[in-house]
Design a protein around this motif. Structure first.
Motif, mmCIF file in Angstrom:
data_model
loop_
_atom_site.group_PDB
_atom_site.id
_atom_site.type_symbol
_atom_site.label_atom_id
_atom_site.label_comp_id
_atom_site.label_asym_id
_atom_site.label_seq_id
_atom_site.Cartn_x
_atom_site.Cartn_y
_atom_site.Cartn_z
ATOM 1 N N PRO A 2 0.820 -1.208 0.000
ATOM 2 C CA PRO A 2 0.000 0.000 0.000
ATOM 3 C C PRO A 2 0.850 1.252 0.000
ATOM 4 O O PRO A 2 1.886 1.314 0.632
ATOM 5 C CB PRO A 2 -0.800 -0.113 1.289
ATOM 6 C CG PRO A 2 -0.045 -1.051 2.134
ATOM 7 C CD PRO A 2 0.724 -1.945 1.230
ATOM 8 N N ASN A 6 -4.101 6.166 3.894
ATOM 9 C CA ASN A 6 -5.317 5.518 4.378
ATOM 10 C C ASN A 6 -5.137 4.008 4.463
ATOM 11 O O ASN A 6 -5.578 3.383 5.423
ATOM 12 C CB ASN A 6 -6.507 5.857 3.478
ATOM 13 C CG ASN A 6 -6.955 7.286 3.649
ATOM 14 O OD1 ASN A 6 -6.739 7.882 4.695
ATOM 15 N ND2 ASN A 6 -7.570 7.833 2.619
ATOM 16 N N GLN A 7 -4.496 3.421 3.463
ATOM 17 C CA GLN A 7 -4.251 1.978 3.501
ATOM 18 C C GLN A 7 -3.278 1.622 4.619
ATOM 19 O O GLN A 7 -3.443 0.610 5.301
ATOM 20 C CB GLN A 7 -3.714 1.490 2.166
ATOM 21 C CG GLN A 7 -4.754 1.464 1.070
ATOM 22 C CD GLN A 7 -4.149 1.041 -0.252
ATOM 23 O OE1 GLN A 7 -2.960 1.241 -0.488
ATOM 24 N NE2 GLN A 7 -4.967 0.459 -1.107
#
Length: 130
Positions: A2, A6-7
């Motif tokens: 990622p 956010n990930q």
């Protein structure tokens, strides 16, 4: 791998959730094995001390998860899994769930170590820095 924040935050929070859940599960199961009436287990002073130590380590895992100390979590995984958790993992009884919860310590520690946000600050020491 990622790339956006956010990930990364999702994987970090997933690691915290796994750490809290596995620490809580292990503590509850160790307490059940100690205090629930079951004819499978017989305890002497040494085994009672080991069970109490495993309960304390489970509580330390919960605190280390909340404080995001991945190194402490991985060390506690090694202390609790290799002598005890590996043994109970092979026992055909409900106590084998303790071994699976110990594997959760490792999973949570790796997730927190790998996806800890760079700007993460301890909530308990943030007010001391001002």
């Amino acid at each position: 791998m990622p790339e956006n924040t956010n990930q990364i935050n999702i994987f970090f929070k997933l690691g915290q959730f796994i750490g809290i859940a596995s620490g809580s599960l292990a503590a509850i199961l160790w307490m059940m094995s100690l205090w629930a009436p079951d004819t499978t287990f017989t305890f002497n002073i040494a085994s009672t001390a080991v069970v109490l130590l495993m309960i304390v380590l489970s509580i330390i895992i919960i605190v280390a998860t909340l404080k995001a100390h991945a190194t402490a979590m991985i060390i506690i995984f090694g202390i609790s899994f290799f002598p005890i958790g590996l043994y109970v993992l092979g026992v055909p009884h409900w106590i084998q769930w303790v071994g699976l919860a110990n594997i959760g310590y490792l999973m949570a520690g790796v997730l927190i170590w790998r996806f800890k946000p760079i700007d993460y600050k301890d909530s308990f020491t943030a007010s001391d820095q001002e």
